[in-house]
Design an enzyme around this catalytic site. Sequence first.
Site, PDB file in Angstrom:
ATOM      1  N   HIS A   1       0.851  -1.204   0.000  1.00 33.42           N
ATOM      2  CA  HIS A   1       0.000   0.000   0.000  1.00 33.42           C
ATOM      3  C   HIS A   1       0.880   1.245   0.000  1.00 33.42           C
ATOM      4  CE1 HIS A   1       0.432  -0.600   4.428  1.00 33.42           C
ATOM      5  NE2 HIS A   1       0.368   0.709   4.516  1.00 33.42           N
TER       6      HIS A   1
ATOM      7  N   ASP B   1       6.337   3.290   5.062  1.00 35.90           N
ATOM      8  CA  ASP B   1       6.972   2.080   5.606  1.00 35.90           C
ATOM      9  C   ASP B   1       6.913   0.917   4.615  1.00 35.90           C
ATOM     10  OD1 ASP B   1       4.230   1.916   5.953  1.00 35.90           O
ATOM     11  OD2 ASP B   1       4.336   0.833   7.846  1.00 35.90           O
TER      12      ASP B   1
ATOM     13  N   ASN C   1      -1.455   3.414  13.185  1.00 33.40           N
ATOM     14  CA  ASN C   1      -1.779   4.592  12.376  1.00 33.40           C
ATOM     15  C   ASN C   1      -3.085   4.372  11.610  1.00 33.40           C
ATOM     16  OD1 ASN C   1      -1.858   6.738  10.618  1.00 33.40           O
ATOM     17  ND2 ASN C   1      -0.077   6.098   9.416  1.00 33.40           N
TER      18      ASN C   1
ATOM     19  N   HIS D   1      -6.608  -1.017   6.938  1.00 32.30           N
ATOM     20  CA  HIS D   1      -5.589  -0.063   7.393  1.00 32.30           C
ATOM     21  C   HIS D   1      -5.516   1.125   6.421  1.00 32.30           C
ATOM     22  CE1 HIS D   1      -1.631   1.520   8.434  1.00 32.30           C
ATOM     23  NE2 HIS D   1      -1.306   1.367   7.162  1.00 32.30           N
TER      24      HIS D   1
ATOM     25  N   HIS E   1       2.155   3.768   1.675  1.00 31.64           N
ATOM     26  CA  HIS E   1       2.664   4.453   2.867  1.00 31.64           C
ATOM     27  C   HIS E   1       4.179   4.302   2.874  1.00 31.64           C
ATOM     28  CE1 HIS E   1      -1.268   4.368   5.478  1.00 31.64           C
ATOM     29  NE2 HIS E   1      -1.206   5.409   4.687  1.00 31.64           N
TER      30      HIS E   1
HETATM   31 ZN   LIG Z   1       0.430   1.878   6.299  1.00 30.99          ZN
END
Ligand SMILES: [Zn+2]
Length: 284
Positions: free
Chosen positions: A139, A143, A233, A202, A141
């Site tokens: 995804h 990280d 998060n 998420h 993000h």
């Molecule tokens: Zn994430």
Amino acid sequence: MDSNKILNSIKSRLPKLFHINLKSSILIFSLIKLLFIGVSIFHCHWQKDPDLIPTPVSIEKDLQKSNHLEWIKIKESVWIHRSFGEFGGQIYSANGLVVLTNKGVVVVDTPWTESQTEELFSEIQAKFQKEILYVIVTHAHDDRMAGVSLFQNRNIPIYSTNLTAKLAKERGFGKTNPILDLQTRLGAGNQSVEVFYPGPGHSADNIVVWLPDTHILFGGCFVKSLDAKDLGNTKDANLEEWENSLKRVLARYPDAEVVVPGHGDWGKLDLLRHTIRLLVAANH
Ligand SMILES: [Zn+2]
């Protein structure tokens, strides 16, 4: 009372006093022993779960550690690459995968920083002497995608869904090749890799990765580790749909033997049920 009487009185008490002291000594010894056991259990737990102590006090130490990737072997052909990054003033670890095949390796998610991505490249070469076939990002993000430009520089294909490609572009994470659909099987030498979009959780675009040859399910940030006390998060999360999306994964991969979360220790399918419990708590 003359001195003889006093002496006799002391003599008659001596064995009793000694007896009490012996009892007390055993009691004190047992208490010390219990304390030692308690401390060592706490210490082991602490060492096992660095994610449990992302306190500002340990940031300096964690930042030093954050320069280096950790490698965790799950099966002969599947490793976790664990990187470290900062979120909300605290240091956390993040899990990605390296899958070894007879033709090269498949990487799932980039490390959390560019320097750790450089380290990933050099260590894959040093540990396995294999080329990287492609990377899948689960995804949009940082990280999962912080190292994307370094994969681009090396002309390594970066696969994502359409939605992740769109969000990555908007967020400045770089360009991905959106070949992944709701469910896609990719070849990788003598193994195959399946990706599945379960619906929002998420994030709107989170996917999971299934390795049919080893029965390993990479849940990414869509799945929480057992020691997670909250959902982490949730800035881009869909708290209403996340539970339904998790149930789709449980229904689809009931024979998963290992489940790898985005952060923290890997385990079994109960990580998905734990995530459902956290959602139920968060939604009430
Ligand atoms: Zn994430």
